[in-house]
Scaffold this motif. Structure first.
Motif, PDB file in Angstrom:
ATOM      1  N   SER A  22      43.231  59.484  67.657  1.00 30.43           N
ATOM      2  CA  SER A  22      42.677  59.635  66.309  1.00 30.43           C
ATOM      3  C   SER A  22      43.118  60.951  65.694  1.00 30.43           C
ATOM      4  O   SER A  22      43.524  60.999  64.526  1.00 30.43           O
ATOM      5  N   GLU A  23      43.061  62.002  66.485  1.00 28.63           N
ATOM      6  CA  GLU A  23      43.425  63.305  65.945  1.00 28.63           C
ATOM      7  C   GLU A  23      44.898  63.346  65.544  1.00 28.63           C
ATOM      8  O   GLU A  23      45.243  63.828  64.464  1.00 28.63           O
ATOM      9  N   LEU A  57      46.839  60.824  64.745  1.00 33.06           N
ATOM     10  CA  LEU A  57      47.089  59.981  63.566  1.00 33.06           C
ATOM     11  C   LEU A  57      46.558  60.647  62.310  1.00 33.06           C
ATOM     12  O   LEU A  57      47.199  60.609  61.255  1.00 33.06           O
ATOM     13  N   THR A  58      45.375  61.254  62.408  1.00 32.94           N
ATOM     14  CA  THR A  58      44.821  61.944  61.249  1.00 32.94           C
ATOM     15  C   THR A  58      45.728  63.101  60.844  1.00 32.94           C
ATOM     16  O   THR A  58      45.958  63.334  59.653  1.00 32.94           O
ATOM     17  N   ALA A  59      46.243  63.801  61.847  1.00 35.37           N
ATOM     18  CA  ALA A  59      47.101  64.957  61.558  1.00 35.37           C
ATOM     19  C   ALA A  59      48.327  64.566  60.755  1.00 35.37           C
ATOM     20  O   ALA A  59      48.814  65.341  59.935  1.00 35.37           O
ATOM     21  N   GLY A 112      48.400  62.104  58.635  1.00 33.44           N
ATOM     22  CA  GLY A 112      48.012  61.460  57.388  1.00 33.44           C
ATOM     23  C   GLY A 112      47.739  59.974  57.492  1.00 33.44           C
ATOM     24  O   GLY A 112      47.728  59.269  56.482  1.00 33.44           O
ATOM     25  N   GLN A 130      45.187  56.714  59.329  1.00 35.46           N
ATOM     26  CA  GLN A 130      43.786  56.499  59.686  1.00 35.46           C
ATOM     27  C   GLN A 130      43.656  56.281  61.192  1.00 35.46           C
ATOM     28  O   GLN A 130      44.536  55.671  61.793  1.00 35.46           O
ATOM     29  N   PRO A 131      42.539  56.731  61.799  1.00 35.52           N
ATOM     30  CA  PRO A 131      42.322  56.430  63.221  1.00 35.52           C
ATOM     31  C   PRO A 131      42.345  54.931  63.500  1.00 35.52           C
ATOM     32  O   PRO A 131      42.785  54.504  64.566  1.00 35.52           O
ATOM     33  N   SER A 132      41.923  54.112  62.509  1.00 32.52           N
ATOM     34  CA  SER A 132      41.897  52.665  62.735  1.00 32.52           C
ATOM     35  C   SER A 132      43.308  52.082  62.844  1.00 32.52           C
ATOM     36  O   SER A 132      43.498  50.971  63.334  1.00 32.52           O
ATOM     37  N   ASP A 133      44.322  52.825  62.377  1.00 31.33           N
ATOM     38  CA  ASP A 133      45.699  52.335  62.477  1.00 31.33           C
ATOM     39  C   ASP A 133      46.147  52.183  63.928  1.00 31.33           C
ATOM     40  O   ASP A 133      47.138  51.511  64.209  1.00 31.33           O
ATOM     41  N   GLN A 161      55.659  55.520  56.898  1.00 32.98           N
ATOM     42  CA  GLN A 161      54.506  55.526  57.819  1.00 32.98           C
ATOM     43  C   GLN A 161      54.972  55.518  59.268  1.00 32.98           C
ATOM     44  O   GLN A 161      54.396  56.165  60.131  1.00 32.98           O
ATOM     45  N   ARG A 165      55.826  58.834  60.322  1.00 32.15           N
ATOM     46  CA  ARG A 165      54.603  59.588  60.620  1.00 32.15           C
ATOM     47  C   ARG A 165      54.122  59.263  62.041  1.00 32.15           C
ATOM     48  O   ARG A 165      53.680  60.149  62.778  1.00 32.15           O
TER      49      ARG A 165
END
Lengths: 315, 537
Positions: B397-398, B400-402, B404, B406-409, B421, B424
């Protein structure tokens, strides 16, 4: 180009040398004494020993290998254990049936497969393509001996156009001999043609998606011109590979077809020799087949280079 | 009188609309550039003019070549027009030529297919045409095959084919995108000269505004299959009335806000006299094998906090060097040490965990059958005490958030993401085990300018949050200029110039660096343009 040919030739010689050692080891060093087998269970030990000497089985393995290879190089393939006739002559007789049959079948299969594959690729997804694909699916699925029996049933027994089997020999003339080979050649060719047509189609479809095909169209070539001038030759490489493999199979793999049509071919010879433990015949025929496979691959390699300039100065 | 006039062109493939009301025109001798990002419909517009659209395409509107409406003439007439009145040059010179035919035969074919010339005449004209595009027969005999030529030379052959019958209109679809900057400059000059010499119209498709600004008389900006703005080049750049044009321009000239970093004296990566050889095909059967030296004794050091660029043209050895740094290939001389330990194919996995990489191709560098969570946690294989359970989820989660997302991705598959994406996600994968050094290998080269700007901003943000050290490998000078502090210029297996980025590009010392900087197309200075236009009016 000359360097390429020399390299391929060297690789041909090395392959043959390695193959001869492997064949000799597998067959000669395998258990089972041909002399004892030929004389039956109740043979006296000294009779067996005498026969072993006569057949050269009492020499050391390296000596026997050198004698075998040396003999083959001078055209002396040894004497059959069971028939007591020169193996060279036996093979030559059979080869005069199997080689023309294989070439005949290959020619037929090419004549069917190339147009069918090219036609299907050009009409990809349309009814013509689907019809060809359906037919080839059937050709791949149905075994060749079934085709053989159907051909005999229809063309020989019902219509009486061809004889149902046997081979009159080349002495009676080329035409009757070829006629006798026609049904077996068709039976052998149909499944091969089906596979070859599918390879041709998919290879050509890949090529049709290439950028240079679009370039050809941008020059003003019609679809058909682009296909024939730029597509077909580029699509040939995988097709040639399959043709090489098929030819090797046709030479000896037609044993069932030979049985169906009572043809005195190589397949039957090797089958009989194995049953009778006639090792010298088995060895020689296998060596011959290996030689033909290696030779065909050599020829396919040379054709690659003729078709594709990129391969000419590669290792 | 217009040479080409496209009027209200609509194009649909199946039920998918591709082009909507596209209209523009080209006069004889005029260069019109159609520009936009991927999916804007610029290539489809070109193919519509050639009438080489996919089978299921439905077209309405008119494409007038002189008096002829190309949408109505039918295939037979179109075959007579293609190559004769309209020539086309494609993006990929490596695959645009038939590999089994000689260049002479391929150029002559254009002449033969349309005229009554005999073979010998056609060959003579092919030779003249090849000489005109810079492939004189003395050095490039007609019997050469495409694989014996470089990318730039092949593109010259493609151009010779397209102009062999002196068409009235030439279409060039991204003709220089696959080429190095110096080659690009040569090909653009060639195209410009040919247009002037033959009085052709040139329809140039490109995503690169800098290329366009140098070359085109007029520009057509497209987005989502529509023309958003069109105008005379200088006026268009000076005014940029449509917000999308402005956005495109700004993204092309994007400058990131790179934070200051704390440098530490300890080297993370030391490359000393690195030599990498490739065996060449044998020329004699038993003689000694010859080698091509791709990397010739390269030395440099990366310390903590360094953000270093590596630029050079294709074949200069930068990819070979990258593979050696990642420990994927053995060196033939010198050594590479990471954190003081030698790097090579047998290196300790823990050492590898300190070096992570982001590759160029966001489509090819993931396993399509793995979920994002698995892709991102792949580097955990390299370390012994990888987190599990909740801690692992939190790490994903961290990461993915970093970048840009979503954790749900984490629960999605890779095909659900766009190119930007995916890049990313590639960065999240590199980041998750907090490597000491990240290698960006052409990491933004495959992206559209607006996405590229976002990814560059992301790298700057991550630099701020995690104080990254990285080696940024690229052929694109403008990107390296904004994202690195120091830069190395590589030519022919050697680093020919090295220094602070601004200095190297602003005041290049080595002749090769000067060539590179001079060849790189630059965006016009808008303020300057406005003043110039004001003075005129």
């Amino acid at each position: 180009m000359i360097r390429y040919v020399l390299k391929r030739t060297l690789s041909l010689v090395i392959s043959l040398a390695v193959a001869s050692v492997v064949i000799f080891l597998v067959i000669e060093v395998a258990p089972g004494d041909p002399a004892a087998f030929m004389l039956g269970l109740n043979a006296q030990p000294d009779t067996v020993a005498a026969l072993r000497t006569e057949l050269g089985l009492d020499m050391s393995n390296p000596e026997r290998y050198l004698a075998w290879v040396g003999g083959m190089l001078t055209g002396d393939f040894g004497t059959s254990y069971t028939y007591r006739t020169p193996v060279g002559e036996m093979i030559a007789d059979r080869l005069w049936v199997s080689l023309p049959l294989a070439l005949y079948a290959l020619a037929l299969s090419t004549l069917i497969a190339f147009p069918a594959g090219i036609y299907a690729a050009a009409r990809r997804g349309k009814p013509g393509d689907m019809a060809v694909m359906g037919a080839t699916q059937l050709g791949v699925a149905v075994p060749n001996f079934w085709f053989a029996m159907m051909l005999v049933l229809i063309l020989s027994i019902n219509l009486r156009w061809f004889s149902a089997g046997g081979f009159p020999g080349w002495e009676v003339g080329i035409f009757p001999a070829m006629k006798a080979l026609t049904l077996p050649a068709i039976a052998l060719a149909l499944p091969q043609a089906a596979i070859l047509a599918r390879v041709m189609r998919s290879s050509l479809i890949d090529i049709l998606g290439e950028d240079f095909m679009r370039t050809a169209r941008a020059k003003g070539l019609t679809r058909r011109q682009a296909l024939w001038r730029h597509g077909v030759r580029n699509a040939l490489i995988p097709v040639l590979t399959i043709m090489g493999l098929q030819f090797s199979f046709l030479l000896a793999g037609g044993i069932i077809i030979e049985q169906v049509f009572f043809l005195p071919g190589l397949g039957r010879l090797i089958f009989q020799a194995i049953s009778a433990r006639d090792l010298i015949v088995v060895e020689s025929v296998v060596m011959l087949l290996v030689f033909s496979v290696v030779l065909v691959n050599f020829l396919v390699d040379l054709t690659y280079a003729a078709v594709d300039p990129r391969l000419r100065n590669r290792t | 009188m217009n040479l080409l006039q496209i009027v209200n062109l609509n194009l649909q493939i199946g039920s998918l609309p591709i082009l909507r009301d596209v209209s523009f025109s080209i006069a004889p001798g005029e260069i019109v550039a159609v520009t936009g990002e991927s999916g804007s419909g610029k290539s489809m517009t070109a193919l519509a003019v050639m009438q080489l659209l996919p089978d299921r395409a439905q077209v309405t509107g008119r494409i007038l070549l002189g008096e002829t409406d190309l949408t109505k003439v039918g295939e037979a007439r179109m075959c007579a027009l293609r190559g004769n009145e309209v020539g086309m040059v494609f993006q990929e010179p490596m695959t645009a030529l038939n590999p089994v035919k000689t260049i002479g035969a391929q150029v002559a074919e254009t002449i033969l297919v349309h005229g009554n010339e005999d073979r010998a005449t056609a060959m003579t004209r092919a030779r003249d045409m090849l000489a005109r595009v810079g492939l004189p027969e003395e050095r490039f005999p007609l019997t050469r095959y495409p694989h014996e030529l470089s990318g730039g030379q092949r593109q010259r052959v493609v151009i010779a084919m397209a102009i062999a019958r002196r068409p009235r209109l030439l279409i060039a679809d991204e003709p220089t995108t696959a080429l190095d900057v110096t080659t690009q400059a040569q090909i653009l000059t060639l195209l410009k000269d040919l247009v002037a010499e033959f009085g052709m119209g040139l329809l140039m498709i490109t995503h690169d505004l800098a290329v366009v600004s140098d070359l085109a008389d007029r520009i057509v900006v497209m987005r989502h299959g529509e023309v958003v703005e069109t105008g005379e080049t200088r006026a268009l750049f000076a005014n940029m009335t449509h917000p999308y044009t402005r956005a495109l321009f700004e993204a092309s000239a994007h400058i990131v806000d790179l934070p200051e970093t704390k440098h530490a004296p300890d080297p993370i990566l030391e490359v000393r006299e690195a030599v990498r050889d490739y065996p060449l095909p044998r020329t004699t059967l038993f003689g000694p094998r010859e080698y091509h030296r791709a990397v010739k004794g390269v030395s440099f050091t990366i310390r903590k906090g360094d953000r270093i660029g590596l630029v050079g043209e294709s074949g200069c050895g930068k990819s070979t060097l990258t593979r050696a740094i990642l420990g994927l290939e053995r060196l033939q001389g010198g050594e590479i040490r990471a954190f003081g330990k030698p790097v090579g194919p047998g290196m300790n996995p823990a050492l590898r965990s300190g070096l992570q990489v982001v590759f160029q191709d966001p489509y090819g560098s993931f396993n399509p059958r793995h979920k994002v969570s698995r892709i991102v946690t792949e580097p955990y294989h390299l370390i012994d005490n990888a987190p599990t359970g909740k801690a692992r989820e939190a790490a994903v989660s961290e990461a993915l958030t970093a970048v840009g997302l979503q954790p749900s991705d984490a629960r999605k598959y890779i095909h659900e993401f766009s190119g930007g994406q995916r890049q990313r996600i590639a960065i999240a994968r590199a980041l998750i085990i907090r490597p000491e050094l990240i290698i960006f290998d052409e990491a933004v080269s495959a992206l559209d300018v607006s996405i590229r700007a976002q990814i560059l901003d992301l790298i700057a943000d991550l630099s701020r949050a995690y104080s990254l050290s990285y080696l940024f490998i690229s052929h694109d000078l403008s990107v390296v200029r904004t994202i690195t502090d120091r830069v190395m210029v590589m030519q022919d297996g050697e680093i020919v110039e090295e220094g602070e980025t601004g200095r190297v590009f602003g005041d290049p010392q080595h002749p090769y660096t000067r060539t590179l900087v001079a060849a790189a197309p630059i965006l016009p200075d808008v303020r300057h343009l406005k003043e110039a236009l004001n003075v005129q009016s």
